[in-house]
Motif scaffolding. Structure first.
Motif, PDB file in Angstrom:
ATOM      1  N   TYR A  31       0.816  -1.217   0.000  1.00 44.78           N
ATOM      2  CA  TYR A  31       0.000   0.000   0.000  1.00 44.78           C
ATOM      3  C   TYR A  31       0.850   1.268   0.000  1.00 44.78           C
ATOM      4  O   TYR A  31       0.432   2.294  -0.526  1.00 44.78           O
ATOM      5  CB  TYR A  31      -0.941   0.015   1.205  1.00 44.78           C
ATOM      6  CG  TYR A  31      -2.105  -0.911   1.030  1.00 44.78           C
ATOM      7  CD1 TYR A  31      -3.119  -0.627   0.120  1.00 44.78           C
ATOM      8  CD2 TYR A  31      -2.200  -2.088   1.758  1.00 44.78           C
ATOM      9  CE1 TYR A  31      -4.191  -1.478  -0.052  1.00 44.78           C
ATOM     10  CE2 TYR A  31      -3.271  -2.946   1.593  1.00 44.78           C
ATOM     11  CZ  TYR A  31      -4.256  -2.635   0.691  1.00 44.78           C
ATOM     12  OH  TYR A  31      -5.313  -3.482   0.521  1.00 44.78           O
ATOM     13  N   ALA A  32       2.034   1.223   0.595  1.00 41.59           N
ATOM     14  CA  ALA A  32       2.841   2.430   0.745  1.00 41.59           C
ATOM     15  C   ALA A  32       3.668   2.751  -0.504  1.00 41.59           C
ATOM     16  O   ALA A  32       3.874   3.911  -0.818  1.00 41.59           O
ATOM     17  CB  ALA A  32       3.759   2.291   1.949  1.00 41.59           C
ATOM     18  N   ILE A  33       4.126   1.722  -1.202  1.00 39.28           N
ATOM     19  CA  ILE A  33       5.025   1.928  -2.334  1.00 39.28           C
ATOM     20  C   ILE A  33       4.263   1.608  -3.620  1.00 39.28           C
ATOM     21  O   ILE A  33       3.566   0.596  -3.689  1.00 39.28           O
ATOM     22  CB  ILE A  33       6.267   1.020  -2.201  1.00 39.28           C
ATOM     23  CG1 ILE A  33       7.013   1.345  -0.912  1.00 39.28           C
ATOM     24  CG2 ILE A  33       7.190   1.197  -3.387  1.00 39.28           C
ATOM     25  CD1 ILE A  33       8.181   0.440  -0.633  1.00 39.28           C
ATOM     26  N   PRO A  34       4.396   2.446  -4.637  1.00 34.84           N
ATOM     27  CA  PRO A  34       3.727   2.160  -5.923  1.00 34.84           C
ATOM     28  C   PRO A  34       4.198   0.848  -6.539  1.00 34.84           C
ATOM     29  O   PRO A  34       5.296   0.366  -6.251  1.00 34.84           O
ATOM     30  CB  PRO A  34       4.144   3.343  -6.802  1.00 34.84           C
ATOM     31  CG  PRO A  34       4.564   4.400  -5.869  1.00 34.84           C
ATOM     32  CD  PRO A  34       5.090   3.715  -4.641  1.00 34.84           C
ATOM     33  N   ARG A  35       3.369   0.293  -7.391  1.00 35.83           N
ATOM     34  CA  ARG A  35       3.653  -1.029  -7.959  1.00 35.83           C
ATOM     35  C   ARG A  35       4.916  -1.050  -8.797  1.00 35.83           C
ATOM     36  O   ARG A  35       5.679  -2.013  -8.768  1.00 35.83           O
ATOM     37  CB  ARG A  35       2.479  -1.492  -8.821  1.00 35.83           C
ATOM     38  CG  ARG A  35       1.299  -1.913  -8.013  1.00 35.83           C
ATOM     39  CD  ARG A  35       0.222  -2.462  -8.906  1.00 35.83           C
ATOM     40  NE  ARG A  35      -0.972  -2.752  -8.113  1.00 35.83           N
ATOM     41  CZ  ARG A  35      -2.126  -3.030  -8.635  1.00 35.83           C
ATOM     42  NH1 ARG A  35      -2.279  -3.043  -9.929  1.00 35.83           N
ATOM     43  NH2 ARG A  35      -3.146  -3.290  -7.852  1.00 35.83           N
ATOM     44  N   TYR A  36       5.166   0.008  -9.576  1.00 34.85           N
ATOM     45  CA  TYR A  36       6.341  -0.016 -10.441  1.00 34.85           C
ATOM     46  C   TYR A  36       7.628  -0.036  -9.638  1.00 34.85           C
ATOM     47  O   TYR A  36       8.619  -0.625 -10.067  1.00 34.85           O
ATOM     48  CB  TYR A  36       6.327   1.156 -11.428  1.00 34.85           C
ATOM     49  CG  TYR A  36       6.288   2.524 -10.787  1.00 34.85           C
ATOM     50  CD1 TYR A  36       7.466   3.163 -10.445  1.00 34.85           C
ATOM     51  CD2 TYR A  36       5.082   3.166 -10.531  1.00 34.85           C
ATOM     52  CE1 TYR A  36       7.446   4.409  -9.862  1.00 34.85           C
ATOM     53  CE2 TYR A  36       5.052   4.413  -9.952  1.00 34.85           C
ATOM     54  CZ  TYR A  36       6.236   5.043  -9.621  1.00 34.85           C
ATOM     55  OH  TYR A  36       6.216   6.273  -9.048  1.00 34.85           O
ATOM     56  N   THR A  40      10.364  -3.029  -9.827  1.00 33.23           N
ATOM     57  CA  THR A  40      11.786  -2.720 -10.028  1.00 33.23           C
ATOM     58  C   THR A  40      12.640  -3.381  -8.948  1.00 33.23           C
ATOM     59  O   THR A  40      13.684  -3.975  -9.247  1.00 33.23           O
ATOM     60  CB  THR A  40      12.000  -1.196  -9.999  1.00 33.23           C
ATOM     61  OG1 THR A  40      11.158  -0.591 -10.979  1.00 33.23           O
ATOM     62  CG2 THR A  40      13.442  -0.836 -10.272  1.00 33.23           C
ATOM     63  N   LEU A  41      12.193  -3.303  -7.690  1.00 34.53           N
ATOM     64  CA  LEU A  41      12.944  -3.945  -6.600  1.00 34.53           C
ATOM     65  C   LEU A  41      12.995  -5.463  -6.768  1.00 34.53           C
ATOM     66  O   LEU A  41      14.025  -6.090  -6.509  1.00 34.53           O
ATOM     67  CB  LEU A  41      12.324  -3.583  -5.253  1.00 34.53           C
ATOM     68  CG  LEU A  41      12.513  -2.133  -4.797  1.00 34.53           C
ATOM     69  CD1 LEU A  41      11.722  -1.882  -3.526  1.00 34.53           C
ATOM     70  CD2 LEU A  41      13.974  -1.821  -4.592  1.00 34.53           C
ATOM     71  N   LEU A  42      11.882  -6.053  -7.213  1.00 31.84           N
ATOM     72  CA  LEU A  42      11.865  -7.493  -7.454  1.00 31.84           C
ATOM     73  C   LEU A  42      12.860  -7.863  -8.549  1.00 31.84           C
ATOM     74  O   LEU A  42      13.597  -8.847  -8.432  1.00 31.84           O
ATOM     75  CB  LEU A  42      10.455  -7.953  -7.828  1.00 31.84           C
ATOM     76  CG  LEU A  42      10.304  -9.429  -8.173  1.00 31.84           C
ATOM     77  CD1 LEU A  42      10.613 -10.290  -6.955  1.00 31.84           C
ATOM     78  CD2 LEU A  42       8.913  -9.719  -8.689  1.00 31.84           C
ATOM     79  N   GLY A  43      12.891  -7.081  -9.605  1.00 26.01           N
ATOM     80  CA  GLY A  43      13.848  -7.331 -10.689  1.00 26.01           C
ATOM     81  C   GLY A  43      15.276  -7.229 -10.214  1.00 26.01           C
ATOM     82  O   GLY A  43      16.122  -8.063 -10.552  1.00 26.01           O
ATOM     83  N   LEU A  44      15.567  -6.219  -9.392  1.00 29.99           N
ATOM     84  CA  LEU A  44      16.926  -6.075  -8.867  1.00 29.99           C
ATOM     85  C   LEU A  44      17.303  -7.243  -7.961  1.00 29.99           C
ATOM     86  O   LEU A  44      18.434  -7.722  -7.987  1.00 29.99           O
ATOM     87  CB  LEU A  44      17.056  -4.749  -8.105  1.00 29.99           C
ATOM     88  CG  LEU A  44      17.012  -3.485  -8.964  1.00 29.99           C
ATOM     89  CD1 LEU A  44      16.986  -2.255  -8.075  1.00 29.99           C
ATOM     90  CD2 LEU A  44      18.187  -3.441  -9.918  1.00 29.99           C
TER      91      LEU A  44
END
Length: 57
Positions: A31-36, A40-44
């Protein structure tokens, strides 16, 4: 003089607590961080895991 050894040790069931903490943190981040940003964090993280696997070989 002689101590009786316990055949079964009582373990504290911390796994359930860790699960609920992880769920709470995950919902907060969703809820706090936008999906994109999360994508991006998942990709990293996946790139980092791939580098670690290559380095270990």
């Amino acid at each position: 003089m002689f101590r009786k050894k316990r055949c079964c040790r009582k373990r504290s069931n911390c796994a359930v607590g860790y699960f609920f903490i992880a769920m709470g943190c995950g919902l907060f981040l969703a809820y706090a961080i936008p999906r994109y940003v999360l994508i991006t964090l998942l990709g990293l993280c996946l790139i980092g895991a791939g580098v670690c696997v290559i380095v270990k070989k």
